[in-house]
Motif scaffolding. Structure first.
Motif, mmCIF file in Angstrom:
data_model
loop_
_atom_site.group_PDB
_atom_site.id
_atom_site.type_symbol
_atom_site.label_atom_id
_atom_site.label_comp_id
_atom_site.label_asym_id
_atom_site.label_seq_id
_atom_site.Cartn_x
_atom_site.Cartn_y
_atom_site.Cartn_z
ATOM 1 N N PRO A 274 37.310 -15.163 -19.320
ATOM 2 C CA PRO A 274 37.353 -13.917 -20.076
ATOM 3 C C PRO A 274 36.222 -12.981 -19.674
ATOM 4 N N ALA B 98 35.019 -6.715 -22.249
ATOM 5 C CA ALA B 98 36.376 -6.204 -22.429
ATOM 6 C C ALA B 98 36.593 -5.812 -23.880
ATOM 7 N N ARG C 34 39.405 -5.457 -26.793
ATOM 8 C CA ARG C 34 40.753 -5.881 -27.171
ATOM 9 C C ARG C 34 41.276 -4.915 -28.218
ATOM 10 N N THR D 208 44.460 -3.993 -30.420
ATOM 11 C CA THR D 208 45.680 -4.603 -30.944
ATOM 12 C C THR D 208 46.468 -3.571 -31.723
ATOM 13 N N ASN E 7 38.785 -4.807 -31.316
ATOM 14 C CA ASN E 7 38.089 -6.099 -31.362
ATOM 15 C C ASN E 7 38.162 -6.700 -32.772
ATOM 16 N N GLU F 145 36.933 -3.131 -19.485
ATOM 17 C CA GLU F 145 38.393 -3.239 -19.402
ATOM 18 C C GLU F 145 38.970 -3.105 -20.804
ATOM 19 N N HIS G 89 41.976 -4.360 -22.985
ATOM 20 C CA HIS G 89 43.060 -5.335 -23.088
ATOM 21 C C HIS G 89 43.941 -4.910 -24.252
ATOM 22 N N GLN H 24 47.038 -5.336 -26.624
ATOM 23 C CA GLN H 24 47.931 -6.356 -27.170
ATOM 24 C C GLN H 24 48.793 -5.683 -28.225
ATOM 25 N N HIS I 74 40.794 0.808 -16.398
ATOM 26 C CA HIS I 74 41.189 -0.599 -16.213
ATOM 27 C C HIS I 74 41.854 -1.074 -17.499
ATOM 28 N N GLY J 183 44.670 -3.706 -19.189
ATOM 29 C CA GLY J 183 45.448 -4.925 -19.028
ATOM 30 C C GLY J 183 46.296 -5.161 -20.255
ATOM 31 N N PHE J 184 47.437 -5.802 -20.064
ATOM 32 C CA PHE J 184 48.348 -6.105 -21.165
ATOM 33 C C PHE J 184 48.242 -7.585 -21.496
ATOM 34 N N VAL J 185 48.002 -7.883 -22.740
ATOM 35 C CA VAL J 185 47.897 -9.266 -23.192
ATOM 36 C C VAL J 185 49.294 -9.720 -23.606
#
Length: 140
Positions: A59, A63, A65, A67, A77, A101, A103, A105, A129, A131-133
């Motif tokens: 990890p 990053a 997160r 959601t 987060n 990054e 992420h 979700q 940057h 990313g897809f969780v």
């Protein structure tokens, strides 16, 4: 086609026989043609394909997160926030020394338009940057 002798002086009648010699000649010619051309069709293209690694990536510590729940609620987060706060936090995160990054979700029931709006907001803020969780599918 051959003609046989007919008894009692009648007209000769045709005998229906398949002549195999022309068929065999054609098949032999085709066989020779394919035997000559087959080695010429085996050209190979040299490719160096990447090797797959199934070990999980460690990890990333910096990053973020983000959601998106099915009802549209946003979490940064695991802390809830509004859409106005989301833009401020993304801009603040992108102005740091290292750009973290993002992420993303999202619940599968979230409309694509809402996910696309969050991605566009992140791109405008400078978070490039993304990313897809996802959850891995179970093996059959």
């Amino acid at each position: 086609m051959s003609f046989g002798d007919s008894p009692f002086g009648q007209a000769p009648r045709p005998l229906a026989e398949i002549n195999m010699i022309p068929l065999i000649d054609v098949m032999l010619v085709l066989l020779i043609v394919f035997m000559i051309t087959a080695p010429l069709l085996t050209h190979r293209v040299g490719l160096e394909l990447p090797q797959a690694d199934s070990t999980p990536r460690p990890p990333v510590t910096d990053a973020i997160r983000l959601t998106i729940q099915a009802d549209g609620a946003l979490f940064w987060n695991a802390a809830p926030l509004t859409e106005a706060e989301l833009a401020e936090r993304m801009t603040a995160a992108a102005t740091g020394v290292t750009v973290p990054e993002l992420h993303l979700q999202a619940d599968r029931r979230v409309p694509y338009g809402q996910v696309a709006a969050v991605i566009a907001l992140a791109a405008r803020s400078g978070l490039t940057h993304i990313g897809f969780v996802t959850e891995p599918r179970p093996l059959p």
